[in-house]
Scaffold this active site. Structure first.
Site, PDB file in Angstrom:
ATOM      1  N   ASP A 172      19.650 -14.002  44.771  1.00 48.16           N
ATOM      2  CA  ASP A 172      21.042 -14.267  45.130  1.00 48.16           C
ATOM      3  C   ASP A 172      21.105 -15.519  46.008  1.00 48.16           C
ATOM      4  O   ASP A 172      20.281 -15.690  46.922  1.00 48.16           O
ATOM      5  CB  ASP A 172      21.630 -13.061  45.874  1.00 48.16           C
ATOM      6  CG  ASP A 172      23.148 -13.129  45.968  1.00 48.16           C
ATOM      7  OD1 ASP A 172      23.816 -12.276  45.366  1.00 48.16           O
ATOM      8  OD2 ASP A 172      23.671 -14.043  46.651  1.00 48.16           O
ATOM      9  N   ILE A 173      22.082 -16.380  45.734  1.00 44.16           N
ATOM     10  CA  ILE A 173      22.174 -17.653  46.446  1.00 44.16           C
ATOM     11  C   ILE A 173      22.669 -17.474  47.894  1.00 44.16           C
ATOM     12  O   ILE A 173      22.436 -18.335  48.747  1.00 44.16           O
ATOM     13  CB  ILE A 173      23.085 -18.629  45.660  1.00 44.16           C
ATOM     14  CG1 ILE A 173      22.780 -20.077  46.003  1.00 44.16           C
ATOM     15  CG2 ILE A 173      24.558 -18.321  45.865  1.00 44.16           C
ATOM     16  CD1 ILE A 173      23.436 -21.072  45.049  1.00 44.16           C
ATOM     17  N   ASN A 175      29.219  -3.972  41.447  1.00 45.49           N
ATOM     18  CA  ASN A 175      30.669  -4.045  41.630  1.00 45.49           C
ATOM     19  C   ASN A 175      31.363  -4.370  40.312  1.00 45.49           C
ATOM     20  O   ASN A 175      30.890  -5.211  39.549  1.00 45.49           O
ATOM     21  CB  ASN A 175      31.005  -5.138  42.651  1.00 45.49           C
ATOM     22  CG  ASN A 175      30.387  -4.884  44.011  1.00 45.49           C
ATOM     23  OD1 ASN A 175      30.250  -3.738  44.426  1.00 45.49           O
ATOM     24  ND2 ASN A 175      30.001  -5.943  44.710  1.00 45.49           N
ATOM     25  N   GLN A 221      34.021  -7.455  43.154  1.00 46.96           N
ATOM     26  CA  GLN A 221      33.269  -8.269  42.184  1.00 46.96           C
ATOM     27  C   GLN A 221      33.805  -9.692  42.225  1.00 46.96           C
ATOM     28  O   GLN A 221      35.002  -9.926  42.029  1.00 46.96           O
ATOM     29  CB  GLN A 221      33.412  -7.706  40.763  1.00 46.96           C
ATOM     30  CG  GLN A 221      32.574  -8.481  39.751  1.00 46.96           C
ATOM     31  CD  GLN A 221      32.690  -7.919  38.334  1.00 46.96           C
ATOM     32  OE1 GLN A 221      33.595  -7.139  38.029  1.00 46.96           O
ATOM     33  NE2 GLN A 221      31.768  -8.316  37.464  1.00 46.96           N
ATOM     34  N   HIS A 264      26.356  -7.439  36.923  1.00 48.85           N
ATOM     35  CA  HIS A 264      25.128  -7.705  37.683  1.00 48.85           C
ATOM     36  C   HIS A 264      24.860  -6.571  38.650  1.00 48.85           C
ATOM     37  O   HIS A 264      25.779  -5.933  39.153  1.00 48.85           O
ATOM     38  CB  HIS A 264      25.210  -9.038  38.433  1.00 48.85           C
ATOM     39  CG  HIS A 264      26.420  -9.193  39.297  1.00 48.85           C
ATOM     40  ND1 HIS A 264      27.652  -9.520  38.793  1.00 48.85           N
ATOM     41  CD2 HIS A 264      26.600  -9.056  40.628  1.00 48.85           C
ATOM     42  CE1 HIS A 264      28.532  -9.583  39.779  1.00 48.85           C
ATOM     43  NE2 HIS A 264      27.920  -9.294  40.906  1.00 48.85           N
ATOM     44  N   PHE A 265      23.591  -6.352  38.886  1.00 47.53           N
ATOM     45  CA  PHE A 265      23.130  -5.342  39.837  1.00 47.53           C
ATOM     46  C   PHE A 265      22.462  -6.071  40.997  1.00 47.53           C
ATOM     47  O   PHE A 265      21.542  -6.862  40.794  1.00 47.53           O
ATOM     48  CB  PHE A 265      22.112  -4.400  39.175  1.00 47.53           C
ATOM     49  CG  PHE A 265      22.719  -3.477  38.149  1.00 47.53           C
ATOM     50  CD1 PHE A 265      23.139  -3.963  36.918  1.00 47.53           C
ATOM     51  CD2 PHE A 265      22.874  -2.132  38.421  1.00 47.53           C
ATOM     52  CE1 PHE A 265      23.710  -3.124  35.977  1.00 47.53           C
ATOM     53  CE2 PHE A 265      23.439  -1.273  37.488  1.00 47.53           C
ATOM     54  CZ  PHE A 265      23.858  -1.768  36.264  1.00 47.53           C
ATOM     55  N   HIS A 266      22.945  -5.798  42.213  1.00 46.04           N
ATOM     56  CA  HIS A 266      22.294  -6.327  43.413  1.00 46.04           C
ATOM     57  C   HIS A 266      21.150  -5.386  43.787  1.00 46.04           C
ATOM     58  O   HIS A 266      21.354  -4.172  43.881  1.00 46.04           O
ATOM     59  CB  HIS A 266      23.262  -6.333  44.600  1.00 46.04           C
ATOM     60  CG  HIS A 266      24.474  -7.195  44.446  1.00 46.04           C
ATOM     61  ND1 HIS A 266      24.591  -8.418  45.056  1.00 46.04           N
ATOM     62  CD2 HIS A 266      25.634  -6.994  43.787  1.00 46.04           C
ATOM     63  CE1 HIS A 266      25.782  -8.940  44.777  1.00 46.04           C
ATOM     64  NE2 HIS A 266      26.431  -8.089  44.004  1.00 46.04           N
TER      65      HIS A 266
HETATM   66  P1  AMP Z   1      29.690  -9.732  43.405  1.00 44.45           P
HETATM   67  O1  AMP Z   1      30.604  -9.766  44.587  1.00 44.45           O
HETATM   68  O2  AMP Z   1      29.101  -8.367  43.159  1.00 44.45           O
HETATM   69  O3  AMP Z   1      30.358 -10.309  42.165  1.00 44.45           O
HETATM   70  O4  AMP Z   1      28.468 -10.649  43.780  1.00 44.45           O
HETATM   71  C1  AMP Z   1      28.244 -11.913  43.240  1.00 44.45           C
HETATM   72  C2  AMP Z   1      26.965 -12.442  43.851  1.00 44.45           C
HETATM   73  O5  AMP Z   1      26.563 -13.572  43.117  1.00 44.45           O
HETATM   74  C3  AMP Z   1      27.112 -12.879  45.321  1.00 44.45           C
HETATM   75  O6  AMP Z   1      26.179 -12.148  46.118  1.00 44.45           O
HETATM   76  C4  AMP Z   1      26.781 -14.365  45.272  1.00 44.45           C
HETATM   77  O7  AMP Z   1      26.064 -14.804  46.399  1.00 44.45           O
HETATM   78  C5  AMP Z   1      25.954 -14.470  43.997  1.00 44.45           C
HETATM   79  N1  AMP Z   1      25.979 -15.782  43.363  1.00 44.45           N
HETATM   80  C6  AMP Z   1      27.063 -16.523  43.033  1.00 44.45           C
HETATM   81  N2  AMP Z   1      26.686 -17.672  42.438  1.00 44.45           N
HETATM   82  C7  AMP Z   1      25.335 -17.649  42.385  1.00 44.45           C
HETATM   83  C8  AMP Z   1      24.337 -18.559  41.894  1.00 44.45           C
HETATM   84  N3  AMP Z   1      24.669 -19.725  41.334  1.00 44.45           N
HETATM   85  N4  AMP Z   1      23.037 -18.207  42.003  1.00 44.45           N
HETATM   86  C9  AMP Z   1      22.688 -17.026  42.564  1.00 44.45           C
HETATM   87  N5  AMP Z   1      23.576 -16.134  43.043  1.00 44.45           N
HETATM   88  C10 AMP Z   1      24.880 -16.436  42.967  1.00 44.45           C
END
Ligand code: AMP
Length: 136
Positions: A30-31, A86, A93, A99-101
């Site tokens: 995750d970024i 989410n 989301q 996606h799964f964290h």
């Molecule tokens: P969500 O709120 O569950 O949709 O989480 C989206 C996640 O994607 C967040 O934790 C962001 O930090 C992550 N994210 C967004 N863009 C990128 C990217 N280019 N590379 C890696 N993670 C990302």
């Protein structure tokens, strides 16, 4: 169909720190991690929410999540993790691609949860359970 930033990552159009890939899934860091080792596991199938995901992609994700969790625990040193998933902006989301964290939980870092629980009403629970079972 969703063509989000994660589809671009899957197609190698924008960079990421890839940690695992197979025919149906990809995992990358995750970024904006909320804990060191915070990793995202995504199906390559471009759908926004879990209810749209095919059984095949769901099975592929389920197959790799434990392995990725073990690796995240090894590198982070965490003995506890949360898997967060989410669906919909109301449910926090931000990226419209399933996606799964995988988030290490330590004293210092990780997921905070506000859990607004109430006791299940016996009658309402029985009715809800019947409705769900009919759909499933
Ligand atoms: P969500 O709120 O569950 O949709 O989480 C989206 C996640 O994607 C967040 O934790 C962001 O930090 C992550 N994210 C967004 N863009 C990128 C990217 N280019 N590379 C890696 N993670 C990302």
């Amino acid at each position: 169909m969703s063509d989000s930033i994660f589809s671009k990552i899957i197609r190698n159009e924008i960079p990421c720190h890839r940690v695992y890939e197979d025919e149906l899934t990809l995992a990358f860091l995750d970024i904006n991690p909320i804990a060191p080792g915070h990793t995202l596991v995504v199906p390559k199938e471009p759908v926004a929410t879990i209810d749209e995901l095919s059984d095949e992609s769901a099975a592929a994700i389920g197959r790799v999540l434990p392995r990725i969790s073990r690796a995240v625990m090894r590198v982070s040193g965490a003995t506890a993790i949360n898997i967060l998933q989410n669906n919909g902006s109301l449910a926090y989301q931000a990226v419209p691609h399933v996606h799964f964290h995988v988030i290490p939980k330590t004293d210092a870092h990780g997921l905070g949860i506000v859990w607004n629980a109430e006791a299940l009403d016996e009658e309402a629970g029985a009715e809800l359970g019947r409705k769900l079972a009919r759909l499933l």
